[in-house]
Motif scaffolding. Structure first.
Motif, PDB file in Angstrom:
ATOM      1  N   GLY A  51      29.398  60.667 152.186  1.00 33.35           N
ATOM      2  CA  GLY A  51      29.196  59.413 151.486  1.00 33.35           C
ATOM      3  C   GLY A  51      29.123  59.495 149.978  1.00 33.35           C
ATOM      4  O   GLY A  51      28.503  58.658 149.344  1.00 33.35           O
ATOM      5  N   ASN A  52      29.753  60.488 149.386  1.00 33.43           N
ATOM      6  CA  ASN A  52      29.723  60.640 147.934  1.00 33.43           C
ATOM      7  C   ASN A  52      30.747  59.754 147.232  1.00 33.43           C
ATOM      8  O   ASN A  52      30.617  59.480 146.052  1.00 33.43           O
ATOM      9  CB  ASN A  52      29.953  62.105 147.545  1.00 33.43           C
ATOM     10  N   GLY A  53      31.790  59.367 147.942  1.00 38.15           N
ATOM     11  CA  GLY A  53      32.809  58.492 147.375  1.00 38.15           C
ATOM     12  C   GLY A  53      33.709  59.170 146.362  1.00 38.15           C
ATOM     13  O   GLY A  53      34.403  58.506 145.608  1.00 38.15           O
ATOM     14  N   THR A  54      33.722  60.495 146.338  1.00 38.63           N
ATOM     15  CA  THR A  54      34.581  61.225 145.416  1.00 38.63           C
ATOM     16  C   THR A  54      35.436  62.230 146.175  1.00 38.63           C
ATOM     17  O   THR A  54      35.042  62.712 147.236  1.00 38.63           O
ATOM     18  CB  THR A  54      33.759  61.984 144.347  1.00 38.63           C
ATOM     19  N   THR A  55      36.586  62.523 145.610  1.00 38.53           N
ATOM     20  CA  THR A  55      37.458  63.516 146.224  1.00 38.53           C
ATOM     21  C   THR A  55      37.159  64.888 145.631  1.00 38.53           C
ATOM     22  O   THR A  55      36.653  64.996 144.521  1.00 38.53           O
ATOM     23  CB  THR A  55      38.950  63.186 145.975  1.00 38.53           C
ATOM     24  N   PHE A  56      37.480  65.917 146.386  1.00 39.01           N
ATOM     25  CA  PHE A  56      37.388  67.269 145.842  1.00 39.01           C
ATOM     26  C   PHE A  56      38.793  67.686 145.414  1.00 39.01           C
ATOM     27  O   PHE A  56      39.764  66.983 145.692  1.00 39.01           O
ATOM     28  CB  PHE A  56      36.766  68.250 146.853  1.00 39.01           C
ATOM     29  N   ASP A  57      38.905  68.780 144.725  1.00 33.79           N
ATOM     30  CA  ASP A  57      40.200  69.261 144.248  1.00 33.79           C
ATOM     31  C   ASP A  57      40.976  69.825 145.438  1.00 33.79           C
ATOM     32  O   ASP A  57      40.717  70.936 145.893  1.00 33.79           O
ATOM     33  CB  ASP A  57      39.987  70.332 143.175  1.00 33.79           C
ATOM     34  N   GLY A  75      36.070  60.487 149.655  1.00 32.07           N
ATOM     35  CA  GLY A  75      36.416  59.503 148.630  1.00 32.07           C
ATOM     36  C   GLY A  75      37.843  59.018 148.665  1.00 32.07           C
ATOM     37  O   GLY A  75      38.413  58.695 147.618  1.00 32.07           O
ATOM     38  N   ILE A  76      38.440  58.954 149.821  1.00 30.14           N
ATOM     39  CA  ILE A  76      39.846  58.554 149.923  1.00 30.14           C
ATOM     40  C   ILE A  76      39.967  57.040 149.927  1.00 30.14           C
ATOM     41  O   ILE A  76      39.351  56.347 150.732  1.00 30.14           O
ATOM     42  CB  ILE A  76      40.499  59.161 151.177  1.00 30.14           C
ATOM     43  N   GLY A  77      40.777  56.554 148.999  1.00 28.23           N
ATOM     44  CA  GLY A  77      41.054  55.125 148.872  1.00 28.23           C
ATOM     45  C   GLY A  77      42.505  54.918 148.479  1.00 28.23           C
ATOM     46  O   GLY A  77      43.330  55.829 148.566  1.00 28.23           O
TER      47      GLY A  77
END
Length: 127
Positions: A51-57, A75-77
């Protein structure tokens, strides 16, 4: 009412092992889980699990040395569609893409129109 034996029921269960990934992720830690899991899921390592809403590299996935299929998460949108299309051209065994918080109107309630639009564009990308 019993609808099957324990052996039959267990065959229907698929196991997904989740790993929190960042630029320092060591893929050696997945090896002990390979015989016991059907899939892995790589999510963004954050202050809290999930639930962080961010993608990793996603470039770290170039180091993935398993044949075990995995879920891509984190974080996929809509903005990640192009990157997903690019990574899908690799030989990585990506099984699924996990979408969640970027499609929420409020916790647990999804925006159907936004998700439908994502799915339509995702299907066109031939992932």
């Amino acid at each position: 009412m019993c609808i099957g034996t324990k052996k039959t029921i267990i065959k229907k269960i698929e196991i997904i092992k989740v790993f929190s990934a960042d630029e320092n992720f060591d893929f050696e830690i997945i090896k002990p889980f390979e015989p016991f899991c059907d899939y892995f899921l790589f999510d963004t390592k954050g202050k809290l699990p999930g639930g962080n809403g961010t993608t990793f590299d996603w470039s770290i996935l170039k180091k993935y040395n398993s044949k075990k299929p995995f879920f891509l998460s984190g974080g996929i949108g809509m903005k990640e569609l192009k990157a997903i299309e690019e990574i899908s051209k690799s030989s990585l065994p990506i099984y699924a893409v996990d979408v969640n918080s970027k499609f929420e109107i409020e916790p647990g309630l999804k925006n159907r129109n936004l998700f439908s639009n994502f799915k339509r564009k995702f299907d066109v990308a031939n992932f």
